[in-house]
Each structure stands twice: as structure tokens, then as C-alpha cells.
Write a protein that holds these residues in place. Sequence first.
Motif, short mmCIF file in Angstrom:
data_model
loop_
_atom_site.label_atom_id
_atom_site.label_comp_id
_atom_site.label_asym_id
_atom_site.label_seq_id
_atom_site.Cartn_x
_atom_site.Cartn_y
_atom_site.Cartn_z
N ALA A 1 -0.70 -1.13 -7.68
CA ALA A 1 -2.06 -0.81 -8.12
C ALA A 1 -2.81 -0.11 -7.00
O ALA A 1 -2.59 -0.38 -5.83
CB ALA A 1 -2.77 -2.09 -8.51
N PRO A 2 -3.71 0.81 -7.34
CA PRO A 2 -4.47 1.52 -6.31
C PRO A 2 -5.32 0.54 -5.49
O PRO A 2 -5.86 -0.42 -6.02
CB PRO A 2 -5.37 2.47 -7.08
N ASN A 3 -5.38 0.79 -4.20
CA ASN A 3 -6.24 -0.04 -3.34
C ASN A 3 -7.37 0.83 -2.80
O ASN A 3 -7.43 2.04 -3.05
CB ASN A 3 -5.43 -0.69 -2.22
N GLY A 4 -8.26 0.22 -2.06
CA GLY A 4 -9.42 0.94 -1.54
C GLY A 4 -9.06 2.14 -0.68
O GLY A 4 -9.63 3.22 -0.83
N GLY B 1 -6.30 3.90 -0.70
CA GLY B 1 -5.71 4.95 -1.53
C GLY B 1 -6.76 5.70 -2.33
O GLY B 1 -6.68 6.92 -2.48
N LEU B 2 -7.73 4.98 -2.83
CA LEU B 2 -8.80 5.63 -3.60
C LEU B 2 -9.65 6.55 -2.73
O LEU B 2 -9.98 7.67 -3.13
CB LEU B 2 -9.68 4.56 -4.26
N VAL B 3 -9.97 6.09 -1.53
CA VAL B 3 -10.77 6.92 -0.62
C VAL B 3 -9.98 8.16 -0.21
O VAL B 3 -10.50 9.28 -0.21
CB VAL B 3 -11.21 6.10 0.62
N GLY C 1 -7.54 9.58 -1.83
CA GLY C 1 -7.46 10.45 -3.00
C GLY C 1 -8.73 11.27 -3.18
O GLY C 1 -8.68 12.46 -3.51
N HIS C 2 -9.88 10.64 -2.95
CA HIS C 2 -11.15 11.35 -3.05
C HIS C 2 -11.26 12.45 -1.99
O HIS C 2 -11.68 13.57 -2.29
CB HIS C 2 -12.31 10.36 -2.90
N SER D 1 0.82 -1.21 0.00
CA SER D 1 0.00 0.00 0.00
C SER D 1 0.85 1.26 0.00
O SER D 1 0.41 2.30 -0.46
CB SER D 1 -0.94 -0.01 1.20
#
Length: 71
Positions: A12-15, A17-19, A21-22, A6
Motif C-alpha cells: 500500500a502507498p505510504n507517506g 511514496g505519495l510525496v 509521486g507528487h 516501502s
Amino acid sequence: MAAAKSWDPASAPNGAGLVLGHFIASGMVNQEMLNMSKKTVSCFVNFTRLQQITNIQAEIYQLRSVILCKA
């Protein structure tokens, strides 16, 4: 095949990281908040050290009691 890490930006993006980033994109989280979250670790480290010191002091107290009772 090695598992994605992570903290590795090339993975690769993980959950999480995506949250994150948002939240950063929406302004809910900024760099100052992230920096503050890093500092809280030392609090737990200090608490753990204090707990270890307290346990050692209790053990010393018990040993002194045993030694004095035998004297």
C-alpha cells in the motif's frame, strides 16, 4: 500478517511514496536526480572505511609506542 515494505511496489502507498509521486508529477524531481541520490551512499561507505583505517593506524602507532618503551 507481514508489514508492508516501502520498496515493494505491491504494498500500500505510504507517506514517502505519495510525496515522492507528487514531486515527480510536478516536475520538481526527475529520474536523474533520483539516480544521483543513489551515488551518495558510496561517499558514506568510503568515509566509514577511511575512519576505520585511521582508527587502525592509531592503534598500530600506540602499540609501537608501548613496544618501543619496553625495549
